[in-house]
Design a protein around this motif. Structure first.
Motif, short mmCIF file in Angstrom:
data_model
loop_
_atom_site.label_atom_id
_atom_site.label_comp_id
_atom_site.label_asym_id
_atom_site.label_seq_id
_atom_site.Cartn_x
_atom_site.Cartn_y
_atom_site.Cartn_z
N GLN A 137 0.83 -1.21 0.00
CA GLN A 137 0.00 0.00 0.00
C GLN A 137 0.86 1.26 0.00
O GLN A 137 0.66 2.17 -0.81
N ILE A 140 3.00 2.06 -3.28
CA ILE A 140 2.24 2.66 -4.39
C ILE A 140 1.86 4.10 -4.04
O ILE A 140 1.99 5.01 -4.86
N TYR A 141 1.39 4.27 -2.80
CA TYR A 141 0.94 5.61 -2.40
C TYR A 141 2.07 6.62 -2.51
O TYR A 141 1.87 7.74 -3.02
N VAL A 401 3.79 5.13 -11.73
CA VAL A 401 2.61 6.00 -11.67
C VAL A 401 2.58 6.90 -12.90
O VAL A 401 1.52 7.19 -13.46
N ALA A 411 -7.21 8.49 -7.31
CA ALA A 411 -6.26 7.37 -7.32
C ALA A 411 -5.76 7.08 -5.91
O ALA A 411 -5.77 5.93 -5.46
N ALA A 412 -5.36 8.13 -5.19
CA ALA A 412 -4.82 7.92 -3.85
C ALA A 412 -5.88 7.34 -2.92
O ALA A 412 -5.63 6.38 -2.19
N SER A 414 -8.48 5.69 -3.71
CA SER A 414 -8.81 4.32 -4.11
C SER A 414 -7.78 3.33 -3.57
O SER A 414 -8.13 2.24 -3.15
N ILE A 415 -6.51 3.72 -3.60
CA ILE A 415 -5.47 2.84 -3.05
C ILE A 415 -5.72 2.61 -1.56
O ILE A 415 -5.66 1.49 -1.06
N VAL A 419 -6.34 -1.29 -0.57
CA VAL A 419 -5.36 -2.05 0.20
C VAL A 419 -5.50 -1.77 1.69
O VAL A 419 -5.36 -2.68 2.52
N TYR A 511 -15.93 5.01 -5.39
CA TYR A 511 -14.65 4.65 -4.78
C TYR A 511 -14.61 5.00 -3.30
O TYR A 511 -13.81 4.45 -2.55
#
Ligand SMILES: CC(C)(CO)[C@@H](O)C(=O)NCCC(=O)O
Ligand code: NA
Length: 646
Positions: A137, A140-141, A401, A411-412, A414-415, A419, A511
């Motif tokens: 998590q 990616i963030y 990204v 996007a953030a 949703s991550i 996760v 989301y």
């Protein structure tokens, strides 16, 4: 206003930006050479467990408030009005629950990483699954967090994209590696101040350029950007009161309740009370941050109206709006663009440093230490090398990204939901359901992640394909239909026909519900599997790992309804407690004697006890809190059941 071409930074802007990096570095260096010189993991990862509530609360807020929020929120408000502001409602429960449920459980267990809880409550395998999910998590963030400000800056000012990414990544890696959590927290404080100042400066100048506050108000009101509360229960609508105010609570819980970066801060505070206070203080800080970014969106609308620079094709994406606006409005105020860029990078630096430090912590504490024994000096060196390597991995992630292309805020978030949601579910399964077992936990987590990626990626692909063939919407219909009466009918028909059904309905879930959906999946599947494979018995659950919901509720209710039933008699006999928890009352039932007192077994294990009590079995309705083992001093006899503590 001269909207043509990219604007460029003046020398003052560069100086201000450089000052931010230098100041952040200096704070890191300061903590590298003071105190214990970061020679122990306790100092490097937990700031000596001696932090106060004010810096902690600013740091807690800064962790998940990055350039993504600073440029994403105004772009959202510009495009869709102030509905997003209702996410502020979710901060109430989203912070009260961590403060009163998660913090007490984690703090009293004296954890080093929040995933240690999973081993105490379940087993080692669950802990490792949790740790790996978290690493995934955050990596990616952080990729999104590093890349966002750099891209916006590049698009609007021509500032070198990878130069900015590298500068942020390197500076951050260096001060995190040198200064440990102390440097991370104190740079967070400094960077939060820079962030607020930058946003405020732009808002003030923007309002002035738009003709004053009343002019701004008239423009945004006439432009329909002030949204009333939307109580539409449809879970596929992106932003309604329910998706933001209720779905947002789950998002907040996954961030402020069980995320290592935040829990590490709670654990590093001097006392539990201070940790709870810092969680409370996050509330006003987050509200200020939300207000500033929403106001910026409104001011932007007041300046451009429907003539957005995006439509005029001065910029390529919504996420470049804010910087374009800043460069456009502030070009006659040398230094202010630099201040705003500093604001943007501050927001991201404070996020990235927290992420690096927490990633180093979990890798060390959860993945390496349990398997290899090593000296303190080696462990500290290794923690530093880990912080460094995560810096490099996240830089690589920024490149990934770069290859994707979507609104950064969505996007953030949703991550976080995809996760962080399953992780939240895993902790809830452990804390609220004593019957859950380890198999249930692992399969539940896997199921949660599976559903998360199914819905998340399904939704992403569905949006991609629908954006190729633009769907009808009411504005299109208005434009082509001359007759007002038919408009409503046509729109209604199209709405009904285009309402997604079946799997498409599932994919079009807002989301903002991801966290709630995915955490519930983990809990439900975890419970089903636990019951199928033999639920854990109450006595087998490690003490202090379960939050006694029913008992707490019952005792609250009981206190409210029958306060006079609590009677105290003169203490005469000693009772010793062998349980690691704080006891407020010992209720000896049977002849209904209650002894009040505050006891911590480590410091003061002896509590006075009334002799008139007989040790008869407890009536279940009178059990308050966890059961404790007590020892009668007089008879040297252990009594395990008749006494309970809350
Ligand atoms: C964590 C929340 C949702 C709290 O409002 C907010 O800070 C936010 O929208 N963050 C977006 C992610 C980011 O700024 O990196
Ligand atoms: Na931040």
């Amino acid at each position: 206003m001269d909207p043509s071409g990219p604007k460029y930074f003046t020398i003052i802007d560069y100086v201000i930006f450089a000052l931010l990096l230098v100041a952040s570095m200096s704070i890191g260096l300061y903590y590298a050479f003071t105190g214990g010189r970061q020679s122990t993991t306790r100092e490097f990862l937990f700031a000596d467990r001696n932090m106060k509530c004010l810096p902690l609360s600013l740091s807690l807020m800064a962790t998940f408030q990055s350039a993504v929020a600073v440029i994403g929120t105004p772009a959202e408000v510009y495009a869709n009005g102030t509905q997003y502001w209702f996410i502020g409602c979710s901060y109430i429960l989203g912070l009260l629950i961590p403060a009163h449920i998660f913090i007490p459980v984690f703090y009293r267990l004296h954890l080093t990483s929040v995933y240690q809880y999973l081993e105490l409550r379940f087993c080692k395998a669950v802990r490792i699954c949790g740790t790996v999910t978290f690493i995934f998590q955050m990596v990616i963030y952080v990729g999104v967090g590093i890349y966002t400000p750099a891209l916006a800056l590049n698009a609007v000012t021509g500032f070198h994209l990878w130069g900015a990414v590298l500068a942020t990544g390197l500076v951050c890696t260096v001060y995190t590696t040198l200064g440990g959590l102390k440097a991370v927290v104190w740079t967070d404080v400094f960077q939060t101040i820079v962030m607020f100042t930058g946003q405020l400066a732009v808002i003030i100048v923007g309002v002035q350029q738009a003709g004053g506050p009343s002019e701004v108000w008239v423009k945004v009101r006439d432009g329909g950007r002030i949204s009333g509360i939307d109580l539409n229960p449809d879970p596929t609508v992106r932003h309604t009161f329910w998706t933001l105010g209720v779905g947002g609570v789950f998002l907040m819980l996954s961030l402020y309740g069980v995320n290592q970066a935040q829990v590490q801060r709670y654990l590093s505070s001097r006392t539990e009370k201070e940790a709870v206070m810092s969680c409370y203080m996050v509330f006003p800080c987050l509200q200020v941050a939300l207000m500033l970014s929403c106001l910026m969106g409104l001011v932007m609308y007041a300046c451009y109206g429907n003539n957005s620079p995006l439509e005029q094709q001065y910029i390529k994406s919504k996420d470049q709006m804010v910087l374009y606006f800043v460069m456009d409005m502030l070009q006659n105020f040398p230094g202010l663009p630099g201040l705003f860029v500093a604001c943007l990078f501050s927001a991201s630096l404070s996020t990235i440093s927290s992420a690096f430090n927490s990633l180093a912590t979990v890798t060390m504490v959860d993945l390496i230490k349990p398997h290899y024994s090593m000296t303190e000096a080696r462990a500290t060196l290794l923690s530093k090398m880990l912080a460094l390597s995560y810096g490099i991995i996240c830089l690589a992630m920024a490149y990934v990204v770069h290859l994707m292309n979507s609104s950064v805020l969505q996007a953030a978030l949703s991550i976080f939901g995809m996760v962080g949601g399953p992780l939240l579910g895993l902790f809830c399964l452990g804390i609220f359901f004593p019957c859950a077992n380890s198999i249930g936990a692992v399969i539940g987590l896997a199921a949660g992640l599976l559903v998360a990626f199914w819905v998340g990626i399904g939704g992403f692909l569905a949006r991609m394909s629908s954006s190729v063939v633009p769907p009808f919407n009411s504005t299109n219909t208005v434009a082509v239909t001359p007759d007002n009466i038919t408009i409503t009918a046509v729109t209604a028909v199209i709405d009904a026909a285009s309402r997604p059904v079946g799997l498409d309905g599932f994919y079009s879930l807002s989301y903002m519900w991801y966290s709630a959906l995915n955490s519930s999946t983990v809990v439900v599947i975890g419970l089903i599997i636990s019951f199928m494979t033999g639920p854990t018995k109450g006595d087998d659950v490690a003490s202090g790992t379960v939050y006694p919901v029913v008992r707490t509720a019952r005792s609250l209710l009981y206190k409210l309804m029958q306060p006079s039933a609590w009677c105290t008699s003169p203490p005469e006999q000693k009772v010793r407690c062998y349980h690691d928890c704080t006891i407020k009352y010992i209720a000896a039932l049977g002849d209904f004697t209650v002894v009040k007192g505050l006891v911590h077994p480590k410091t003061n294990p002896v509590i006075n006890y009334s002799p008139s009590c007989r040790f008869t079995p407890v009536r279940p309705s009178f059990i308050f809190g966890t059961q404790i083992k007590i020892f009668l001093m007089k008879s040297k006899r252990y009594m395990t059941h008749p006494y309970t503590a809350i």
